[in-house]
Design a protein around this motif. Structure first.
Motif, mmCIF file in Angstrom:
data_model
loop_
_atom_site.group_PDB
_atom_site.id
_atom_site.type_symbol
_atom_site.label_atom_id
_atom_site.label_comp_id
_atom_site.label_asym_id
_atom_site.label_seq_id
_atom_site.Cartn_x
_atom_site.Cartn_y
_atom_site.Cartn_z
ATOM 1 N N VAL B 323 85.973 34.971 8.172
ATOM 2 C CA VAL B 323 84.916 35.857 8.671
ATOM 3 C C VAL B 323 84.200 35.115 9.794
ATOM 4 C CG1 VAL B 323 82.768 37.050 8.141
ATOM 5 C CG2 VAL B 323 84.653 37.076 6.486
ATOM 6 N N MET B 324 84.331 35.650 10.994
ATOM 7 C CA MET B 324 83.743 34.995 12.162
ATOM 8 C C MET B 324 82.525 35.780 12.625
ATOM 9 S SD MET B 324 85.678 33.882 15.644
ATOM 10 C CE MET B 324 85.389 35.002 16.968
ATOM 11 N N ASN B 325 81.399 35.115 12.681
ATOM 12 C CA ASN B 325 80.194 35.737 13.196
ATOM 13 C C ASN B 325 79.971 35.307 14.637
ATOM 14 O OD1 ASN B 325 79.571 37.165 10.900
ATOM 15 N ND2 ASN B 325 78.386 35.489 10.011
ATOM 16 N N VAL B 326 79.716 36.291 15.487
ATOM 17 C CA VAL B 326 79.526 36.006 16.905
ATOM 18 C C VAL B 326 78.064 36.293 17.249
ATOM 19 C CG1 VAL B 326 80.341 36.521 19.230
ATOM 20 C CG2 VAL B 326 81.892 36.770 17.277
ATOM 21 N N PHE B 327 77.423 35.317 17.879
ATOM 22 C CA PHE B 327 75.988 35.416 18.170
ATOM 23 C C PHE B 327 75.749 35.368 19.680
ATOM 24 C CE2 PHE B 327 76.542 33.447 14.033
ATOM 25 C CZ PHE B 327 75.571 34.028 13.233
ATOM 26 N N PRO B 328 76.048 36.461 20.400
ATOM 27 C CA PRO B 328 75.806 36.403 21.848
ATOM 28 C C PRO B 328 74.316 36.501 22.162
ATOM 29 C CG PRO B 328 76.628 38.569 21.207
ATOM 30 C CD PRO B 328 76.591 37.740 19.954
ATOM 31 N N GLY B 329 73.939 35.940 23.283
ATOM 32 C CA GLY B 329 72.619 36.231 23.847
ATOM 33 C C GLY B 329 72.699 37.622 24.474
ATOM 34 N N PRO B 330 71.722 37.982 25.303
ATOM 35 C CA PRO B 330 71.752 39.313 25.916
ATOM 36 C C PRO B 330 73.039 39.548 26.706
ATOM 37 C CG PRO B 330 69.973 37.949 26.816
ATOM 38 C CD PRO B 330 70.534 37.225 25.654
ATOM 39 N N VAL B 331 73.679 40.683 26.394
ATOM 40 C CA VAL B 331 74.928 41.042 27.063
ATOM 41 C C VAL B 331 74.577 41.981 28.212
ATOM 42 C CG1 VAL B 331 77.170 42.172 26.756
ATOM 43 C CG2 VAL B 331 76.189 40.792 24.906
ATOM 44 N N ASP B 332 75.358 41.865 29.258
ATOM 45 C CA ASP B 332 75.088 42.678 30.432
ATOM 46 C C ASP B 332 75.550 44.113 30.170
ATOM 47 O OD1 ASP B 332 74.418 43.531 32.907
ATOM 48 O OD2 ASP B 332 75.871 42.282 33.992
ATOM 49 N N GLU B 333 74.730 44.883 29.494
ATOM 50 C CA GLU B 333 75.050 46.286 29.221
ATOM 51 C C GLU B 333 73.759 47.101 29.205
ATOM 52 O OE1 GLU B 333 74.844 47.588 25.504
ATOM 53 O OE2 GLU B 333 73.561 45.850 25.276
ATOM 54 N N GLU B 334 73.903 48.377 28.957
ATOM 55 C CA GLU B 334 72.853 49.367 29.168
ATOM 56 C C GLU B 334 71.475 48.957 28.651
ATOM 57 O OE1 GLU B 334 72.298 54.085 27.997
ATOM 58 O OE2 GLU B 334 74.037 52.941 27.302
ATOM 59 N N TRP B 335 71.417 48.558 27.384
ATOM 60 C CA TRP B 335 70.112 48.373 26.777
ATOM 61 C C TRP B 335 69.449 47.052 27.136
ATOM 62 C CZ3 TRP B 335 67.441 52.298 25.138
ATOM 63 C CH2 TRP B 335 68.163 53.469 24.855
ATOM 64 N N ASN B 336 70.176 46.208 27.843
ATOM 65 C CA ASN B 336 69.575 44.958 28.288
ATOM 66 C C ASN B 336 69.241 44.992 29.778
ATOM 67 O OD1 ASN B 336 69.488 43.479 25.877
ATOM 68 N ND2 ASN B 336 71.705 43.150 26.015
ATOM 69 N N GLN B 337 69.299 46.194 30.374
ATOM 70 C CA GLN B 337 69.073 46.265 31.818
ATOM 71 C C GLN B 337 67.767 45.626 32.269
ATOM 72 O OE1 GLN B 337 69.782 50.280 33.107
ATOM 73 N NE2 GLN B 337 71.979 49.893 33.349
ATOM 74 N N PRO B 338 66.680 45.803 31.541
ATOM 75 C CA PRO B 338 65.434 45.182 32.007
ATOM 76 C C PRO B 338 65.409 43.664 31.861
ATOM 77 C CG PRO B 338 65.042 46.848 30.281
ATOM 78 C CD PRO B 338 66.492 46.583 30.325
ATOM 79 N N MET B 339 66.365 43.116 31.099
ATOM 80 C CA MET B 339 66.346 41.663 30.873
ATOM 81 C C MET B 339 66.714 40.932 32.157
ATOM 82 S SD MET B 339 65.853 40.837 27.602
ATOM 83 C CE MET B 339 66.807 39.421 27.145
ATOM 84 N N PRO B 340 66.016 39.832 32.450
ATOM 85 C CA PRO B 340 66.411 39.026 33.612
ATOM 86 C C PRO B 340 67.695 38.264 33.290
ATOM 87 C CG PRO B 340 64.647 37.937 32.408
ATOM 88 C CD PRO B 340 64.888 39.238 31.704
ATOM 89 N N PRO B 341 68.458 37.858 34.292
ATOM 90 C CA PRO B 341 69.625 37.042 34.034
ATOM 91 C C PRO B 341 69.197 35.652 33.546
ATOM 92 C CG PRO B 341 69.306 37.390 36.405
ATOM 93 C CD PRO B 341 68.252 38.163 35.700
ATOM 94 N N PRO B 342 70.060 34.830 32.976
ATOM 95 C CA PRO B 342 71.501 35.102 32.855
ATOM 96 C C PRO B 342 71.800 36.020 31.678
ATOM 97 C CG PRO B 342 70.980 32.953 31.926
ATOM 98 C CD PRO B 342 69.695 33.507 32.463
ATOM 99 N N LYS B 343 72.751 36.906 31.922
ATOM 100 C CA LYS B 343 73.244 37.765 30.844
ATOM 101 C C LYS B 343 74.750 37.548 30.716
ATOM 102 C CE LYS B 343 70.912 41.323 32.537
ATOM 103 N NZ LYS B 343 70.297 42.656 32.712
ATOM 104 N N LEU B 344 75.225 37.776 29.508
ATOM 105 C CA LEU B 344 76.628 37.511 29.228
ATOM 106 C C LEU B 344 77.471 38.702 29.643
ATOM 107 C CD1 LEU B 344 78.417 35.355 27.821
ATOM 108 C CD2 LEU B 344 78.069 36.616 25.695
#
Lengths: 387, 393
Positions: B323-344
């Motif tokens: 069982v692999m758990n993946v913990f990305p930071g903010p991904v460059d997709e719709e709901w993270n648009q307001p987030m400043p870079p870097p985005k994954l």
């Protein structure tokens, strides 16, 4: 500091409870049979036994303490020696000191283990913390894998050939032929040995001991007491033990005897050449070779040449493991660490299980045990004599 | 099988793909097997420290007999005794292309099928994927030749995963789609891949999930659960629990439904030879570790999913499914648009997931933001909580 001598210590009544490949009994049963054998052999009563030394892998959750109640014994001296293949000599050393110091007049030393169908795997997987953490998860080969590493190293470093190991195994099987207790009595020749099923390269089937159930035992008392009781006995001339010797050797080339062997021979007042036989701990032939070198039967690194020059059956010039050793008797857990000792006693008392070494008056016994991680940690040896 | 607490330290390191051993903080001696105090100076201060991975093969063997049923089916099995550059002598699984001793080897730590951290010796040079050794499969969950389900094929991450898996040689890729009648960008490219089969899959629909589980569950080797609902809400930004409920329905209860529908069949196929059932991947979020208030309810749903996935991992452990758990930071997709870079970038996340499967890791922190975040969290979770509260102001 020089070790105190073992003057006046006598060993009495070698007992072997006939081994079985598998047993539905518990270790307690095997140990009780051995104790009963000691009493029967000597005519002593249970109450005459003041001390008890125990070695067993399959007694859990009990230790020697629980056994006192199991066996209905009231004791003034009790020891539990969890040292596997070294436990025979180590128990002897401790019992000898108890007798010399007056802590106990008669000590029974007993090793016994059962072997249910799944016992061996369970023993392996929980053998030690290092084994469970850092060895067992790697293919679960057990001691075969650990000794394969050591054997591979010896063959490359010291030029030992499969034929050299085979010569020892074949001689031991010949020794077992007349021993009714040996579980393996099918004749074995060098071709059988060399062509046997592969187990863990370079080890093949006849390099490996077969796990079984069984028990071995003996009594320790003063020679005076033995004589007064009219019991035949053998004398302890010298004994050593060592734990975790030479930790800096990257692969085990020395088991530990080398650290104390000069003291052993000096204390015994005899040397390797005076031995009429050698009962080595033979879980794998490479360990037998290690003992031959370290105890000074030949210079270190010359084991292979020594093997080629000598004969190891009971009628050879270097009788080795005269009842067939564990390789033919089977390895009854910790009792495997007692087997060489009781066989040495029998040879000196002229009561062999199988063949008698002619005119044997002196013999060496060696023990080796506990592959805690990558090597055996406990080594021990004793020199015995006919009075 | 029992293992000491110290030895679980090796497992914890291997779970993230690191080979580290305990090093004495006082005298510097490197310890192995894992201990509770320094073998040289008896100090109790031991620190897990990355190793160079350089070692020398001293002796070796090939097992033709094993006391364990798992290995009995996989004989012969090669093992080596090697000395690490840092000193200790270790027993290790030995790649079949390692030359006989004496020889230099490269040592790594992997999780075995039972989830135990173990040491593996490889030939020097590039054998990252160990694919030249058939026993590679025991330490890796390589998607090559395997059948994979991606639970949400519509999202950018899902599409990237499908392309990456196809590239990696997956034999079959089932692509889950909630509301399959709705068109979306990228649909054509995914549909063109010969490995792809689209399946209707809405994690909020319990019977639907069970139905798909019954249909394909017995064939799925790797399940990648990337379906999620992500809203950027805290508590005070909105009245009512409706959005939070939708997040929980997919992110938490969706995982529960999937695990009940697909878990049993996958467990039973973990020991199949060749392309066996191998892995379950949960795409969580680094916010699962500590709440990120601007995405407060989303963080909470991912924390719930993390907790549940630990339960899933424990239940899967005996079977050998990773069982692999993946913990990305903010991904460059719709709901993270307001987030400043870097985005994954979704493509980067997909690539890291496939690499993680190949390496057989258990916890994956893809991208710089995630790695920095987890480092802060490890250093002091309370301090991180305060930092995030300040960021939210």
């Amino acid at each position: 500091m020089t070790r105190q001598d073992y003057k006046g210590v006598a060993l009495v009544a070698p007992v072997t409870v006939p081994y079985r490949r598998y047993s539905t009994r518990d270790a307690h049963w095997w140990i009780a049979r051995a104790l009963a054998g000691l009493l029967k052999d000597t005519g002593l009563n249970k109450d005459d036994i003041e001390g008890l030394g125990i070695s067993s892998f399959t007694l859990a959750p009990d230790t020697a303490v629980g056994l006192t109640q199991h066996l209905g014994m009231s004791l003034r001296w009790l020891d539990h020696v969890p040292m596997g293949g070294a436990s025979g000599v180590v128990c002897l050393r401790r019992a000898a000191r108890a007798v010399q110091s007056g802590d106990a007049e008669i000590v029974a030393c007993i090793a016994g283990d059962t072997n249910h169908v799944d016992t061996f795997r369970r023993t392996l997987s929980t053998f030690s913390r290092f084994a469970q953490d850092a060895v067992y998860p790697y293919g679960s080969g057990g001691p075969n894998a650990s000794f394969a590493f050591i054997t591979d190293w010896w063959m490359r470093e010291f030029g030992v050939q499969r034929e050299d190991f085979g010569k020892l195994c074949v001689a031991q099987r010949r020794n077992a032929m007349d021993n009714p207790y040996a579980l393996l009595r099918k004749p074995l020749d060098l071709d059988d040995y060399l062509g046997a099923r592969m187990i863990a390269e370079p080890l093949r089937l006849f390099d490996c001991v077969m796990p079984c159930a069984g028990a071995d035992a003996y009594l320790v008392m003063t020679a005076e007491r033995a004589d007064a009781l009219g019991l035949e006995s053998v004398r302890l001339l010298g004994a050593i033990e060592r734990h975790n010797a030479f930790p800096d050797d990257p692969v085990q080339v020395r088991g530990g005897w080398e650290a104390d062997r000069d003291e052993l021979w000096e204390q015994s007042g005899v040397g390797p050449d005076d031995m009429d036989f050698f009962q080595a701990y033979d879980d794998y032939p490479v360990i037998t070779l290690m003992q031959i070198e370290e105890l000074g039967f030949c210079p270190s690194g010359e084991g292979a040449a020594f093997v080629r020059e000598h004969e190891f059956a009971y009628d050879g010039d270097c009788p080795l493991n005269t009842c067939g050793g564990q390789l033919s008797m089977g390895q009854a857990g910790a009792a495997g660490g007692f087997l060489g000792l009781v066989e040495a006693m029998r040879q000196l008392l002229r009561r062999p299980l199988g063949r008698q070494v002619a005119d044997a008056t002196h013999g060496a016994v060696s023990g080796f045990g506990m592959i805690n991680y990558d090597r055996g940690l406990c080594s021990a040896a004793a020199v015995l004599a006919r009075p | 099988m029992p293992r000491s607490r110290a030895a679980l330290g090796l497992t914890a390191q291997a779970a993230e793909g690191r080979f580290a051993l305990q090093r004495c903080e006082e005298c510097g001696q490197v310890q192995y097997p894992p201990v509770d105090s320094c073998r040289a100076c008896l100090s109790g201060e031991l620190l897990w420290t990355p190793m160079s991975g350089r070692g020398e093969l001293l002796t070796h063997t090939k097992l033709h007999h094993s006391n364990d049923p798992f290995y009995r089916e996989r004989l012969p099995w090669r093992l080596g005794l090697l000395r690490l550059e840092e000193g200790p002598v270790v027993v290790a699984h030995l790649h079949q292309e390692c030359p006989p001793p004496p020889a230099p080897v490269r040592v790594t730590a992997k999780l075995d099928k039972a989830g135990r951290g173990v040491l593996v010796a490889l030939p020097t040079g590039d054998t990252r994927d160990m694919s030249t050794d058939p026993r590679n499969g025991e330490f890796s969950c390589d998607p090559r030749f395997r059948k994979v389900l991606v639970t949400d094929g519509k999202s950018r991450v899902g599409q990237a995963l499908v392309h990456e898996l196809a590239e990696a040689g997956a034999a079959v890729i089932w692509v889950g789609q909630a509301e399959p009648w709705k068109k979306y960008d990228g649909q054509e490219a995914v549909g063109k891949l010969p490995q792809v089969t689209v399946v209707p899959l809405d994690l909020t629909d319990e019977r639907g999930v069970m139905r798909i589980g019954a249909e394909i569950g017995a064939r799925v080797d790797i399940l990648i659960n990337n379906a999620e609902v992500h809203r950027t809400e805290g508590i005070a930004t909105r009245a009512g629990a409706e959005l939070a409920r939708r997040e929980m329905e997919v992110n938490y209860l969706g995982l529960l439904r999937l695990a009940q529908a697909f878990g049993p069949a996958m467990r039973s196929r973990a020991a199949d030879g060749g392309a066996s059932a191998a892995a379950w991947v949960n795409v969580l979020s680094v916010y699962a570790l500590s709440n990120y208030p601007p995405h407060g309810t989303y963080s909470a749903s991912k924390a719930a999913a993390l907790s549940l996935s630990q339960c899933l991992r424990a239940e899967m452990q005996d079977s050998g499914i990773r069982v692999m758990n993946v913990f990305p930071g903010p991904v460059d997709e719709e709901w993270n648009q307001p987030m400043p870079p870097p985005k994954l970038a979704p493509e980067r996340l997909a690539r890291d997931i496939v690499l993680g499967l190949r390496d057989g890791v258990e916890d994956l922190y893809p991208g710089d933001v995630a790695r920095e975040w987890v480092e802060r969290w490890r250093d002091n979770p309370k301090v991180l909580e305060r930092e995030l509260a300040l960021e939210a102001q």
